[in-house]
Motif scaffolding. Structure first.
Motif, PDB file in Angstrom:
ATOM      1  N   UNK A   1      50.207  44.165  33.816  1.00  0.00           N
ATOM      2  CA  UNK A   1      51.518  42.906  33.701  1.00  0.00           C
ATOM      3  C   UNK A   1      51.097  42.175  32.041  1.00  0.00           C
ATOM      4  N   UNK A   2      52.196  42.163  31.786  1.00  0.00           N
ATOM      5  CA  UNK A   2      51.306  41.445  30.341  1.00  0.00           C
ATOM      6  C   UNK A   2      51.898  39.959  30.392  1.00  0.00           C
ATOM      7  N   UNK A   3      51.486  39.015  29.417  1.00  0.00           N
ATOM      8  CA  UNK A   3      51.084  37.975  29.772  1.00  0.00           C
ATOM      9  C   UNK A   3      52.046  36.963  29.497  1.00  0.00           C
TER      10      UNK A   3
ATOM     11  N   UNK B   1      46.770  35.066  38.483  1.00  0.00           N
ATOM     12  CA  UNK B   1      46.851  36.518  38.674  1.00  0.00           C
ATOM     13  C   UNK B   1      46.053  37.190  36.724  1.00  0.00           C
ATOM     14  N   UNK B   2      45.798  35.910  36.100  1.00  0.00           N
ATOM     15  CA  UNK B   2      44.533  36.241  35.210  1.00  0.00           C
ATOM     16  C   UNK B   2      42.993  36.330  35.847  1.00  0.00           C
ATOM     17  N   UNK B   3      42.381  35.547  36.927  1.00  0.00           N
ATOM     18  CA  UNK B   3      41.738  36.008  36.929  1.00  0.00           C
ATOM     19  C   UNK B   3      41.356  38.439  38.250  1.00  0.00           C
ATOM     20  N   UNK B   4      42.792  38.480  38.950  1.00  0.00           N
ATOM     21  CA  UNK B   4      42.671  39.576  39.215  1.00  0.00           C
ATOM     22  C   UNK B   4      43.241  40.597  38.207  1.00  0.00           C
ATOM     23  N   UNK B   5      43.457  40.401  37.145  1.00  0.00           N
ATOM     24  CA  UNK B   5      43.790  41.230  36.103  1.00  0.00           C
ATOM     25  C   UNK B   5      42.084  41.088  35.015  1.00  0.00           C
ATOM     26  N   UNK B   6      41.402  39.942  35.065  1.00  0.00           N
ATOM     27  CA  UNK B   6      40.224  40.077  35.066  1.00  0.00           C
ATOM     28  C   UNK B   6      38.881  40.708  35.908  1.00  0.00           C
TER      29      UNK B   6
END
Length: 121
Positions: A105-107, A82-87
């Motif tokens: 999405x929030x953390x 999810x973090x990789x998608x967000x970045x």
């Protein structure tokens, strides 16, 4: 991400493994602890931010074709993806749908979704 187990696989080996796993039937979904309610982001999404529920695509046997079933995946793995998608580092989503969702999405929502899905079968 290439792991030591996958380094020596040929392109055909990877295609064969993918075909094997895609052939396996999906098991009916259930959560290992029925007392645990799905977090808001999983069950209902974030409608004020135009974010769909995770379960609308990544649900159980009625999930959309081509979307991975998240229950039982490692929380660390789900959170990292999810973090990789967000970045924007992960880009294998057609029409950028996961990148757009993950950016909204929030953390805390990422943590909740990862923990919840990790508790599945």
């Amino acid at each position: 991400m290439v792991t030591p187990f996958a380094v020596k696989l040929s392109e055909q080996d990877m295609l064969d493994i993918a075909a094997y796993y895609s052939y396996l039937p999906r098991q009916p979904g259930y959560h290992s602890d029925p007392a645990v309610d799905a977090p808001q982001i999983v069950a209902r999404g974030a409608p004020m931010r135009n974010g769909p529920a995770c379960s609308s695509c990544h649900g159980t046997t009625d999930a959309k074709l081509g979307t991975p079933w998240l229950d039982g995946q490692s929380a660390v793995y789900i959170k990292a993806q999810l973090q990789a998608f967000a970045a924007g580092a992960r880009r294998n989503d057609i029409s950028e749908q996961m990148r757009n969702i993950a950016r909204q999405m929030t953390a805390a929502e990422i943590d909740e979704a990862a923990r919840y899905h990790a508790g599945g079968p």
